[in-house]
Design an enzyme around this catalytic site. Sequence first.
Site, PDB file in Angstrom:
ATOM      1  N   HIS A  73       0.444  -1.531  -0.128  1.00 51.78           N
ATOM      2  CA  HIS A  73      -0.415  -0.266  -0.437  1.00 51.78           C
ATOM      3  C   HIS A  73       1.156   0.629   0.081  1.00 51.78           C
ATOM      4  O   HIS A  73       1.669   1.130   0.603  1.00 51.78           O
ATOM      5  CB  HIS A  73      -0.725   0.125   1.114  1.00 51.78           C
ATOM      6  CG  HIS A  73      -0.073   0.079   2.456  1.00 51.78           C
ATOM      7  ND1 HIS A  73       0.019   1.285   3.462  1.00 51.78           N
ATOM      8  CD2 HIS A  73       0.001  -0.966   3.410  1.00 51.78           C
ATOM      9  CE1 HIS A  73       0.763   1.224   4.713  1.00 51.78           C
ATOM     10  NE2 HIS A  73       0.880  -0.077   4.760  1.00 51.78           N
ATOM     11  N   ASP A  75      -1.007   4.406   1.214  1.00 48.98           N
ATOM     12  CA  ASP A  75      -1.334   5.293   1.231  1.00 48.98           C
ATOM     13  C   ASP A  75      -0.243   5.022   2.835  1.00 48.98           C
ATOM     14  O   ASP A  75      -0.031   4.034   3.463  1.00 48.98           O
ATOM     15  CB  ASP A  75      -3.307   4.762   2.027  1.00 48.98           C
ATOM     16  CG  ASP A  75      -3.226   3.821   2.860  1.00 48.98           C
ATOM     17  OD1 ASP A  75      -2.104   2.597   2.014  1.00 48.98           O
ATOM     18  OD2 ASP A  75      -4.253   3.205   3.433  1.00 48.98           O
ATOM     19  N   ASP A 106       6.193   1.238   6.675  1.00 51.63           N
ATOM     20  CA  ASP A 106       5.283   1.193   6.591  1.00 51.63           C
ATOM     21  C   ASP A 106       4.657   2.058   5.463  1.00 51.63           C
ATOM     22  O   ASP A 106       3.571   3.580   5.648  1.00 51.63           O
ATOM     23  CB  ASP A 106       4.580   0.692   8.120  1.00 51.63           C
ATOM     24  CG  ASP A 106       2.748   0.362   7.972  1.00 51.63           C
ATOM     25  OD1 ASP A 106       3.058  -0.034   6.724  1.00 51.63           O
ATOM     26  OD2 ASP A 106       2.169   1.032   8.593  1.00 51.63           O
ATOM     27  N   GLU A 140      -5.108   0.500   3.412  1.00 50.87           N
ATOM     28  CA  GLU A 140      -5.199  -0.116   3.551  1.00 50.87           C
ATOM     29  C   GLU A 140      -4.551   0.123   5.367  1.00 50.87           C
ATOM     30  O   GLU A 140      -5.507  -0.992   6.421  1.00 50.87           O
ATOM     31  CB  GLU A 140      -3.268  -0.926   3.498  1.00 50.87           C
ATOM     32  CG  GLU A 140      -2.838  -2.479   4.376  1.00 50.87           C
ATOM     33  CD  GLU A 140      -3.105  -1.745   5.521  1.00 50.87           C
ATOM     34  OE1 GLU A 140      -3.094  -3.167   6.527  1.00 50.87           O
ATOM     35  OE2 GLU A 140      -2.336  -0.955   5.779  1.00 50.87           O
ATOM     36  N   GLU A 141      -4.664   1.668   5.113  1.00 51.74           N
ATOM     37  CA  GLU A 141      -4.397   2.129   6.720  1.00 51.74           C
ATOM     38  C   GLU A 141      -5.756   2.390   6.938  1.00 51.74           C
ATOM     39  O   GLU A 141      -6.370   2.740   8.156  1.00 51.74           O
ATOM     40  CB  GLU A 141      -3.658   3.176   6.770  1.00 51.74           C
ATOM     41  CG  GLU A 141      -2.211   2.358   6.687  1.00 51.74           C
ATOM     42  CD  GLU A 141      -1.406   1.802   7.559  1.00 51.74           C
ATOM     43  OE1 GLU A 141      -1.978   1.769   8.328  1.00 51.74           O
ATOM     44  OE2 GLU A 141       0.228   1.815   7.639  1.00 51.74           O
ATOM     45  N   GLU A 169       5.201  -5.271   3.407  1.00 48.58           N
ATOM     46  CA  GLU A 169       4.915  -4.689   5.053  1.00 48.58           C
ATOM     47  C   GLU A 169       6.159  -5.060   5.877  1.00 48.58           C
ATOM     48  O   GLU A 169       6.691  -6.152   6.093  1.00 48.58           O
ATOM     49  CB  GLU A 169       3.390  -5.672   5.897  1.00 48.58           C
ATOM     50  CG  GLU A 169       2.437  -5.017   5.268  1.00 48.58           C
ATOM     51  CD  GLU A 169       1.968  -3.942   5.636  1.00 48.58           C
ATOM     52  OE1 GLU A 169       2.332  -3.432   6.442  1.00 48.58           O
ATOM     53  OE2 GLU A 169       0.808  -3.523   5.248  1.00 48.58           O
ATOM     54  N   HIS A 366       4.523   3.927  12.249  1.00 48.10           N
ATOM     55  CA  HIS A 366       3.276   4.892  12.710  1.00 48.10           C
ATOM     56  C   HIS A 366       3.786   6.382  13.830  1.00 48.10           C
ATOM     57  O   HIS A 366       2.768   5.946  13.984  1.00 48.10           O
ATOM     58  CB  HIS A 366       2.179   3.965  13.205  1.00 48.10           C
ATOM     59  CG  HIS A 366       1.197   3.590  12.522  1.00 48.10           C
ATOM     60  ND1 HIS A 366      -0.283   3.039  12.680  1.00 48.10           N
ATOM     61  CD2 HIS A 366       1.140   2.955  11.050  1.00 48.10           C
ATOM     62  CE1 HIS A 366      -0.207   1.645  11.454  1.00 48.10           C
ATOM     63  NE2 HIS A 366       0.395   1.536  10.550  1.00 48.10           N
TER      64      HIS A 366
HETATM   65 ZN   LIG Z   1       0.910  -0.912   6.610  1.00 52.21          ZN
END
Ligand SMILES: [Zn+2]
Length: 397
Positions: A73, A75, A106, A140-141, A169, A366
Amino acid sequence: MTAIDPVANLSALIRCPSVTPAEGGALTALEAMLKPLGFTIDRVMATEEGTPDIENLYARLGTGGPHLMFAGHTDVVPVGDESAWTHGPFSADIANGEMYGRGAVDMKGGIACFAAAVARHIDKHGAPEGSISFLITGDEEGPAINGTTKLLEWAAARGERWDACLVGEPTNPDQLGDMIKIGRRGSLSGTITVHGVQGHAAYPHLADSPVRGILSLTQALMDPPFDGGTDNFQPSNLEVTTIDVANKAVNVIPSKASASFNIRFNDTWDADSLKAEIIARLDRAAAESPLRPGRPPVRYDLAWSERPSHVFLTRNNALIASLSGAVEAVTGREPKLSTTGGTSDARFIKDYCPVVEFGLVGQTMHMVDERVAVADLETLTQIYETFISRWFGHAAD
Ligand SMILES: [Zn+2]
């Protein structure tokens, strides 16, 4: 050759502010990397009422089999407190050998490295005997409704079939080479509501406290353990995530109480057998609650949240051996084959082909100051490049 440098690829991707649901230019940047390599590219818009429209990307090089998919992903999660970042979250600044930016690990980093690995493979050996595709979502997030699921359905409807998939990932806890994920636990959530009778706290015989009921029911969910773990999975675990009564008056017995729970479960269970076990525990506790001496059974209802994610375990030896061997060849370390952690989009892909996951070190994902060691980008690119050669070699056997 274009796209051959993972550091340049990643800095182009990080500079695109693609916080879910925004595309932010990230898919366009990826398209610019893949097109010169000969990929055919489709941008697929997915929509569903009540959710933001999401743009996704599917790119394929080659027409025949075997067919290897890379999934991921572009995003990213929001930056949080931007002033707390040492370097701008979309700057891709490099300091002390680390590149900063939201998505660095990520998982724009994984995409940047896989694109570089494909470019290097083509540079050395020409296009692979078979096909490589990128299945990249922008959702995805977020709610993950207009992302991988819909993109897989769209591609399958066009006749796309895959023999194996690698999800990029971040899977390594501390160091590149620590861990490959070969499966994931399932996840199931629900909310229980206990109905009582409101009344005066001084006259409990005239009322029926739902708090006693919710305590009995949640206790029965947490204890005893659901299982002791299996060969490939840690024990299933249920957490009560909230208990809500919302009663502000100390002299009032409330009329209702609710609690929510989430269980991460292993391959002892599937979603249906686990639901049956949970209902049996609740019914037993409702009938014989020690917190309600002389009272009738607890009156409760149970609502499951939609879409449990199912547990899965990949047993494809060619796929696991190619990846594990590539990690070992490049890093000198034998990766642990693991099923720990949260869910990922691999849970959708497993319905189409065997899937494994391997990417960067996940420590800063994150977080404020998400960043990646520049050296790791080169190492991961080499691992991916070796994996591609080995997997096509295996598949040709
Ligand atoms: Zn991810």
